[in-house]
Design a protein around this motif. Structure first.
Motif, PDB file in Angstrom:
ATOM      1  N   LEU A  52       0.835  -1.204   0.000  1.00 17.78           N
ATOM      2  CA  LEU A  52       0.000   0.000   0.000  1.00 17.78           C
ATOM      3  C   LEU A  52       0.869   1.254   0.000  1.00 17.78           C
ATOM      4  N   ALA A  53       1.931   1.249   0.807  1.00 17.31           N
ATOM      5  CA  ALA A  53       2.822   2.409   0.862  1.00 17.31           C
ATOM      6  C   ALA A  53       3.478   2.662  -0.493  1.00 17.31           C
ATOM      7  N   SER A  54       3.778   1.603  -1.229  1.00 16.53           N
ATOM      8  CA  SER A  54       4.394   1.751  -2.536  1.00 16.53           C
ATOM      9  C   SER A  54       3.460   2.459  -3.511  1.00 16.53           C
ATOM     10  N   LEU A  55       2.153   2.272  -3.333  1.00 16.95           N
ATOM     11  CA  LEU A  55       1.183   2.947  -4.198  1.00 16.95           C
ATOM     12  C   LEU A  55       0.915   4.379  -3.756  1.00 16.95           C
ATOM     13  N   LEU A  56       1.175   4.677  -2.478  1.00 21.00           N
ATOM     14  CA  LEU A  56       0.863   6.002  -1.945  1.00 21.00           C
ATOM     15  C   LEU A  56       2.023   6.984  -2.060  1.00 21.00           C
ATOM     16  N   PHE A  57       3.246   6.495  -1.968  1.00 20.85           N
ATOM     17  CA  PHE A  57       4.403   7.387  -1.905  1.00 20.85           C
ATOM     18  C   PHE A  57       5.239   7.293  -3.177  1.00 20.85           C
ATOM     19  N   GLY A  58       5.731   8.438  -3.626  1.00 21.84           N
ATOM     20  CA  GLY A  58       6.582   8.473  -4.807  1.00 21.84           C
ATOM     21  C   GLY A  58       7.350   9.770  -4.888  1.00 21.84           C
ATOM     22  N   ALA A  59       8.187   9.866  -5.907  1.00 18.82           N
ATOM     23  CA  ALA A  59       9.026  11.057  -6.057  1.00 18.82           C
ATOM     24  C   ALA A  59       8.301  12.200  -6.746  1.00 18.82           C
ATOM     25  N   GLY A  60       7.142  11.939  -7.343  1.00 14.21           N
ATOM     26  CA  GLY A  60       6.416  12.970  -8.085  1.00 14.21           C
ATOM     27  C   GLY A  60       5.561  13.852  -7.203  1.00 14.21           C
ATOM     28  N   ASP A  61       4.661  14.582  -7.846  1.00 14.27           N
ATOM     29  CA  ASP A  61       3.825  15.555  -7.150  1.00 14.27           C
ATOM     30  C   ASP A  61       2.560  14.955  -6.559  1.00 14.27           C
ATOM     31  N   THR A  62       2.222  13.733  -6.910  1.00 15.08           N
ATOM     32  CA  THR A  62       1.008  13.118  -6.374  1.00 15.08           C
ATOM     33  C   THR A  62       1.210  12.785  -4.905  1.00 15.08           C
ATOM     34  N   SER A  63       0.416  13.396  -4.039  1.00 13.62           N
ATOM     35  CA  SER A  63       0.561  13.216  -2.592  1.00 13.62           C
ATOM     36  C   SER A  63      -0.051  11.887  -2.157  1.00 13.62           C
ATOM     37  N   PRO A  64       0.310  11.395  -0.961  1.00 13.31           N
ATOM     38  CA  PRO A  64      -0.311  10.162  -0.459  1.00 13.31           C
ATOM     39  C   PRO A  64      -1.828  10.267  -0.374  1.00 13.31           C
ATOM     40  N   GLY A  65      -2.332  11.443   0.030  1.00 13.48           N
ATOM     41  CA  GLY A  65      -3.778  11.602   0.100  1.00 13.48           C
ATOM     42  C   GLY A  65      -4.434  11.491  -1.261  1.00 13.48           C
ATOM     43  N   ALA A  66      -3.838  12.127  -2.271  1.00 12.97           N
ATOM     44  CA  ALA A  66      -4.381  12.043  -3.618  1.00 12.97           C
ATOM     45  C   ALA A  66      -4.308  10.616  -4.156  1.00 12.97           C
ATOM     46  N   ALA A  67      -3.210   9.907  -3.842  1.00 14.68           N
ATOM     47  CA  ALA A  67      -3.077   8.521  -4.282  1.00 14.68           C
ATOM     48  C   ALA A  67      -4.125   7.639  -3.619  1.00 14.68           C
ATOM     49  N   LEU A  68      -4.401   7.883  -2.328  1.00 11.55           N
ATOM     50  CA  LEU A  68      -5.417   7.089  -1.625  1.00 11.55           C
ATOM     51  C   LEU A  68      -6.802   7.350  -2.218  1.00 11.55           C
ATOM     52  N   SER A 106      -7.991  12.305  -9.848  1.00 11.84           N
ATOM     53  CA  SER A 106      -7.978  12.957 -11.151  1.00 11.84           C
ATOM     54  C   SER A 106      -7.322  12.034 -12.179  1.00 11.84           C
ATOM     55  N   ALA A 107      -7.405  12.438 -13.443  1.00 10.57           N
ATOM     56  CA  ALA A 107      -6.805  11.642 -14.522  1.00 10.57           C
ATOM     57  C   ALA A 107      -5.296  11.533 -14.343  1.00 10.57           C
ATOM     58  N   GLU A 108      -4.685  12.650 -13.933  1.00 11.06           N
ATOM     59  CA  GLU A 108      -3.238  12.632 -13.731  1.00 11.06           C
ATOM     60  C   GLU A 108      -2.848  11.694 -12.590  1.00 11.06           C
ATOM     61  N   ASP A 109      -3.618  11.756 -11.496  1.00 16.19           N
ATOM     62  CA  ASP A 109      -3.331  10.880 -10.362  1.00 16.19           C
ATOM     63  C   ASP A 109      -3.550   9.418 -10.720  1.00 16.19           C
ATOM     64  N   ARG A 110      -4.586   9.142 -11.501  1.00 11.69           N
ATOM     65  CA  ARG A 110      -4.821   7.753 -11.921  1.00 11.69           C
ATOM     66  C   ARG A 110      -3.672   7.248 -12.780  1.00 11.69           C
ATOM     67  N   PHE A 111      -3.127   8.103 -13.622  1.00 12.77           N
ATOM     68  CA  PHE A 111      -1.980   7.698 -14.444  1.00 12.77           C
ATOM     69  C   PHE A 111      -0.778   7.361 -13.561  1.00 12.77           C
ATOM     70  N   VAL A 112      -0.502   8.221 -12.573  1.00 15.60           N
ATOM     71  CA  VAL A 112       0.650   8.001 -11.703  1.00 15.60           C
ATOM     72  C   VAL A 112       0.488   6.710 -10.902  1.00 15.60           C
ATOM     73  N   VAL A 113      -0.697   6.501 -10.326  1.00 17.63           N
ATOM     74  CA  VAL A 113      -0.903   5.351  -9.443  1.00 17.63           C
ATOM     75  C   VAL A 113      -0.977   4.045 -10.224  1.00 17.63           C
ATOM     76  N   PHE A 114      -1.765   4.026 -11.292  1.00 23.17           N
ATOM     77  CA  PHE A 114      -2.032   2.758 -11.983  1.00 23.17           C
ATOM     78  C   PHE A 114      -1.068   2.468 -13.139  1.00 23.17           C
ATOM     79  N   GLU A 115      -0.494   3.496 -13.731  1.00 22.68           N
ATOM     80  CA  GLU A 115       0.409   3.269 -14.854  1.00 22.68           C
ATOM     81  C   GLU A 115       1.878   3.298 -14.453  1.00 22.68           C
ATOM     82  N   LEU A 116       2.209   3.993 -13.367  1.00 22.94           N
ATOM     83  CA  LEU A 116       3.610   4.096 -12.941  1.00 22.94           C
ATOM     84  C   LEU A 116       3.893   3.289 -11.678  1.00 22.94           C
ATOM     85  N   ARG A 117       3.109   3.526 -10.627  1.00 21.80           N
ATOM     86  CA  ARG A 117       3.418   2.882  -9.345  1.00 21.80           C
ATOM     87  C   ARG A 117       2.944   1.437  -9.277  1.00 21.80           C
TER      88      ARG A 117
END
Length: 333
Positions: free
Chosen positions: A24-40, A48-59
């Protein structure tokens, strides 16, 4: 198979819980601008679309790859130590990872693509590297000395790594294509990497299943294992094939990542004892825990950049290696 007592079940439950939290922490935390709250919120279907890309396509893909590679390296480490009866044996220290790396670099230099290089190339390189170290150790009558076996492995690993660097220096195309891969990382891998990695890891684990009891008998000595109806040399051969499958798959998928095969068995034995029948399953669970935790630290240490994951695993694993070597007595497995 040994009986599962309440304390062992508690340990397994704790390992599964830690793995779930780290995932779960791996999906919430990263080096980019998407915060843990936004990822959750994204995981809950409100991002948002950008957050979905970061979480599901990158993390998400790198997390799944961490689960797979961590399990492979954790299992390979505990099996390699049981096979050599050496608590210092580790794929990165016994030429397994370096052999796989050299094989992949050679394949790329001869025209293959690093994205589609045959898994069998890495597996073959891993097996040859390990066998060379064990052969030299046996010829030099070092097999009964855990520290000298590791020194022989470190020397061979350095030689294979030097050959890899030499090839890259003289082949600019290979250097450009493989530079990102050779540092060892979970980021930037495509979904196809998971598709062809899963069969290799499953094959290695399935090959281990009939070897668990014979490997446990080897801990009692070759004579005792033979008296129980096992064939030590045959068991070691197939165990090394399984290790080569696991490490070759992990290396071809994520590059060479050291010390996971040392850290995980060390912790597993502390939790459940040295019997491989009890320590293999915790190693399968702890491997992804350690690797994904190292990946999270690599993202957060120098934001907005990322450290190579091998730097983090070395910082964790080197003190453990020193602690084992400096102990009053290196345990025999």
């Amino acid at each position: 198979m040994t009986a599962i007592n309440p304390s062992y079940r508690t340990t397994l439950f704790a390992c599964v819980s830690v793995l779930a939290l780290v995932t779960l922490a791996s999906l919430l935390f990263g080096a980019g601008d998407t915060s843990p709250g936004a990822a959750l919120r994204t995981l809950l279907g409100q991002g948002s679309a950008e957050d979905r890309f970061v979480v599901f396509e990158l993390r998400w893909p790198r997390t799944l790859l961490g689960l797979l590679v961590g399990a492979a390296l954790g299992a390979a480490g505990i099996v390699l130590q049981a096979t050599t009866r050496n608590p210092l044996a580790e794929p990165g220290l016994l030429g397994v990872s370096a052999g796989a790396s050299l094989a992949v670099v050679l394949a790329v230099a001869w025209g293959a693509s690093s994205a589609t290089v045959n898994l069998g190339v890495a597996v073959t390189g891993a097996l040859v590297g390990c066998l060379l170290v064990l052969l030299v150790s046996r010829v030099a009558t070092l097999g009964n000395d855990p520290v000298r076996l590791v020194l022989a492995g470190a020397a061979f690993s350095s030689l294979l790594s030097a050959l890899t660097a030499l090839i890259l220096l003289h082949d600019q195309r290979s250097a450009d294509e493989i530079r990102f891969w050779i540092i060892g990382a979970l980021a930037g891998r495509s979904a196809d990497t998971l598709l062809w990695s899963v069969p290799g890891v499953i094959a290695g684990l399935l090959l281990l299943l009939p070897l668990i009891r014979p490997l446990a008998s080897l801990a009692l000595g070759e004579r005792m294992a033979s008296g129980l109806g096992h064939h030590p040399q045959r068991v070691r051969f197939w165990a090394l094939i399984a290790v080569a499958l696991l490490v070759g798959t992990a290396t071809s998928a994520a590059g060479p990542i050291g010390f996971i095969g040392l850290i995980v068995p060390f912790v597993a034995r502390r939790l459940v004892g040295p019997d491989i029948r009890r320590s293999l399953l915790p190693s399968l669970l702890l491997g992804p825990c350690v690797l994904i935790l190292a990946d999270i630290l690599s993202r957060l240490s120098v934001r907005p950049y990322e450290l190579p994951i091998g730097v983090i695993t070395a910082l964790i694993g080197a003190p453990i290696l020193i602690a084992v070597v400096r102990g009053q007595r290196i345990p025999r497995l």
